[in-house]
Write an enzyme that holds these catalytic residues in place. Structure first.
Site, PDB file in Angstrom:
ATOM      1  N   SER A  50       0.836  -1.119   0.036  1.00 54.00           N
ATOM      2  CA  SER A  50       0.093   0.027  -0.043  1.00 54.00           C
ATOM      3  C   SER A  50       0.697   1.394   0.033  1.00 54.00           C
ATOM      4  O   SER A  50       2.036   1.404   0.270  1.00 54.00           O
ATOM      5  CB  SER A  50      -0.938  -0.224   1.119  1.00 54.00           C
ATOM      6  OG  SER A  50      -0.160   0.188   2.621  1.00 54.00           O
ATOM      7  N   ASP A  83      -1.315  -1.133  -3.842  1.00 53.56           N
ATOM      8  CA  ASP A  83      -2.660  -0.906  -3.076  1.00 53.56           C
ATOM      9  C   ASP A  83      -2.878   0.386  -2.625  1.00 53.56           C
ATOM     10  O   ASP A  83      -2.072   0.790  -2.068  1.00 53.56           O
ATOM     11  CB  ASP A  83      -3.007  -2.046  -2.070  1.00 53.56           C
ATOM     12  CG  ASP A  83      -4.201  -2.019  -1.399  1.00 53.56           C
ATOM     13  OD1 ASP A  83      -5.117  -2.165  -2.063  1.00 53.56           O
ATOM     14  OD2 ASP A  83      -4.351  -2.386  -0.118  1.00 53.56           O
ATOM     15  N   HIS A  84      -4.085   0.893  -3.029  1.00 58.69           N
ATOM     16  CA  HIS A  84      -4.481   2.245  -2.345  1.00 58.69           C
ATOM     17  C   HIS A  84      -3.646   3.217  -2.572  1.00 58.69           C
ATOM     18  O   HIS A  84      -3.104   3.963  -1.635  1.00 58.69           O
ATOM     19  CB  HIS A  84      -4.911   2.172  -0.712  1.00 58.69           C
ATOM     20  CG  HIS A  84      -6.319   1.450  -0.644  1.00 58.69           C
ATOM     21  ND1 HIS A  84      -7.394   2.118  -0.983  1.00 58.69           N
ATOM     22  CD2 HIS A  84      -6.501   0.382  -0.272  1.00 58.69           C
ATOM     23  CE1 HIS A  84      -8.354   1.386  -0.541  1.00 58.69           C
ATOM     24  NE2 HIS A  84      -8.251   0.213  -0.185  1.00 58.69           N
ATOM     25  N   ASP A 105      -6.607   4.912  -6.204  1.00 58.55           N
ATOM     26  CA  ASP A 105      -7.591   5.162  -5.239  1.00 58.55           C
ATOM     27  C   ASP A 105      -8.049   6.487  -5.281  1.00 58.55           C
ATOM     28  O   ASP A 105      -7.347   7.517  -4.776  1.00 58.55           O
ATOM     29  CB  ASP A 105      -7.297   4.592  -3.984  1.00 58.55           C
ATOM     30  CG  ASP A 105      -8.347   4.880  -2.949  1.00 58.55           C
ATOM     31  OD1 ASP A 105      -9.495   5.482  -3.170  1.00 58.55           O
ATOM     32  OD2 ASP A 105      -8.239   4.767  -1.785  1.00 58.55           O
ATOM     33  N   GLU A 135     -11.341   2.386  -7.488  1.00 62.14           N
ATOM     34  CA  GLU A 135     -12.348   2.215  -6.319  1.00 62.14           C
ATOM     35  C   GLU A 135     -13.496   3.320  -6.747  1.00 62.14           C
ATOM     36  O   GLU A 135     -13.261   4.317  -7.135  1.00 62.14           O
ATOM     37  CB  GLU A 135     -11.696   2.383  -4.964  1.00 62.14           C
ATOM     38  CG  GLU A 135     -12.507   2.362  -4.070  1.00 62.14           C
ATOM     39  CD  GLU A 135     -11.764   2.429  -2.733  1.00 62.14           C
ATOM     40  OE1 GLU A 135     -11.167   1.314  -2.113  1.00 62.14           O
ATOM     41  OE2 GLU A 135     -11.821   3.328  -1.792  1.00 62.14           O
ATOM     42  N   HIS A 177     -12.366  -0.778   6.363  1.00 61.23           N
ATOM     43  CA  HIS A 177     -11.211  -1.301   6.467  1.00 61.23           C
ATOM     44  C   HIS A 177     -10.604  -1.235   7.766  1.00 61.23           C
ATOM     45  O   HIS A 177     -11.427  -0.676   8.631  1.00 61.23           O
ATOM     46  CB  HIS A 177     -10.244  -0.038   5.745  1.00 61.23           C
ATOM     47  CG  HIS A 177     -10.136  -0.288   4.289  1.00 61.23           C
ATOM     48  ND1 HIS A 177     -10.537   0.832   3.569  1.00 61.23           N
ATOM     49  CD2 HIS A 177      -9.717  -1.074   3.412  1.00 61.23           C
ATOM     50  CE1 HIS A 177     -10.426   0.475   2.163  1.00 61.23           C
ATOM     51  NE2 HIS A 177     -10.009  -0.820   2.191  1.00 61.23           N
ATOM     52  N   GLY A 206     -11.461  -4.600   2.746  1.00 62.05           N
ATOM     53  CA  GLY A 206     -12.087  -4.876   4.081  1.00 62.05           C
ATOM     54  C   GLY A 206     -12.530  -5.807   4.511  1.00 62.05           C
ATOM     55  O   GLY A 206     -13.451  -6.096   5.323  1.00 62.05           O
ATOM     56  N   ASN A 227      -9.264  -8.928  -0.904  1.00 57.74           N
ATOM     57  CA  ASN A 227      -7.954  -8.259  -0.043  1.00 57.74           C
ATOM     58  C   ASN A 227      -8.296  -8.353   1.164  1.00 57.74           C
ATOM     59  O   ASN A 227      -9.304  -8.072   2.101  1.00 57.74           O
ATOM     60  CB  ASN A 227      -8.268  -6.677  -0.419  1.00 57.74           C
ATOM     61  CG  ASN A 227      -7.760  -6.389  -1.721  1.00 57.74           C
ATOM     62  OD1 ASN A 227      -7.782  -7.312  -2.617  1.00 57.74           O
ATOM     63  ND2 ASN A 227      -7.476  -5.183  -1.951  1.00 57.74           N
ATOM     64  N   THR A 230      -5.773  -6.551   7.730  1.00 62.33           N
ATOM     65  CA  THR A 230      -5.678  -6.300   9.195  1.00 62.33           C
ATOM     66  C   THR A 230      -6.021  -7.903  10.006  1.00 62.33           C
ATOM     67  O   THR A 230      -5.336  -8.203  10.893  1.00 62.33           O
ATOM     68  CB  THR A 230      -6.864  -5.663   9.513  1.00 62.33           C
ATOM     69  OG1 THR A 230      -6.782  -4.345   9.077  1.00 62.33           O
ATOM     70  CG2 THR A 230      -6.888  -5.512  11.119  1.00 62.33           C
TER      71      THR A 230
END
Length: 284
Positions: A50, A83-84, A105, A135, A177, A206, A227, A230
């Site tokens: 990310s 990512d992001h 993003d 996104e 997320h 998320g 994805n 966490t």
């Protein structure tokens, strides 16, 4: 084996109507644990770095090159994904470094600005043969497209994909997320409507907050890329904490980081097998 293009891995998931795991890298030990878990499952994996992770390490290139090196030594197909990325410059850098895909993003931007910026990133990435994820969600607060209550509109999503040319779309369907409890409820009807409205794979962000059964239902409804970050970070951190509590005099960080790395392996394998074992439905 060689670093595998994300487009190839995603094409296989779409063709088999199953879910493809995409797991986030935090540091080198994460990469090692994620790849070992994929090898244990005998399944492909998309590694994700990310923008936040790149910032933590002071730049994208060092960790990216380490991921590429380990991917080339893997016994299963491994792709590398950005990512992001809210910074278009970072997305361009990832393309130039040899990433198989980038996610720009722009969900925090006004719709037309998101569309215009995403289209520019896509044009450059496609010129280099790189797959692009974007996104889209009706932004409902600081949390962006995956804040509680935010949803993606199917008609707007179809317009966005058509005008940007992106290859995959992350959609807001009820997940958020950084959830540490797995109790999110997804809008499966909306997933089916998005699937029917779009000609590109859907991406679930998320996913750490989504129970196994619901993830399987989401894949059946139309999700292709799942994805996770966490949830796996929790396995790593709990193992480190347990090791330090059991070995209070340890000073060699390899000992406890190794415990964290090893704790990832079985859960990575289990998740990949869960996603791959769930076929998407042909039902409308």
């Amino acid at each position: 084996m060689p670093l595998t293009p994300t487009a190839d891995i995603m094409a296989d998931a779409v063709a088999s109507r199953t879910g493809q795991g995409a797991f986030n890298v935090i540091h080198l030990e994460t990469v090692e644990g994620l790849i070992t878990g994929a090898e244990l499952a005998g399944l492909p994996l998309i590694l994700q770095i990310s923008q936040n992770c790149a910032n933590y390490h002071g730049g994208l290139e060092p960790l990216a090159l380490a991921c590429m090196s380990l991917a080339r030594q893997s016994k299963v197909p491994i792709a590398l994904h950005l990512d992001h990325a809210e910074d278009t410059g970072l997305a361009i850098q990832a393309v130039d470094l040899g990433f198989g895909s980038v996610m720009y993003d722009g969900a925090h931007l006004p719709y037309e600005e998101n569309l215009e910026t995403t289209a520019k990133v896509t044009e450059y990435a496609h010129s280099m043969g790189v797959y692009v994820e974007a996104e889209l969600g009706k932004v409902g607060g600081k949390g962006g497209a995956h804040a509680p209550g935010v949803r993606t509109d199917p008609e707007e999503a179809a317009d966005f994909v058509r005008r940007t040319g992106v290859d995959a779309l992350a959609v807001a369907v009820g997940s958020s997320h950084a959830m540490t409890e797995r109790n999110a409820a997804l809008d499966l009807s909306l997933i089916r409507r998005l699937r029917d409205s779009l000609n590109v794979p859907l991406v679930l962000h998320g996913s750490s907050g989504v129970p196994d059964e619901t993830i399987s239902e989401a894949i059946t409804a139309g999700m292709s890329k799942i994805n996770v970050s966490t949830h796996l970070n929790g396995f790593f951190t709990r193992a480190v904490r347990d090791y330090l509590e059991s070995h209070p005099t340890v000073v060699d960080s390899r000992k406890y980081l190794g415990a964290g790395r090893d704790a990832l392996v079985p859960e990575v394998s289990r998740l990949l097998r869960l996603f791959a074992g769930t076929a998407r439905s042909n039902e409308t």
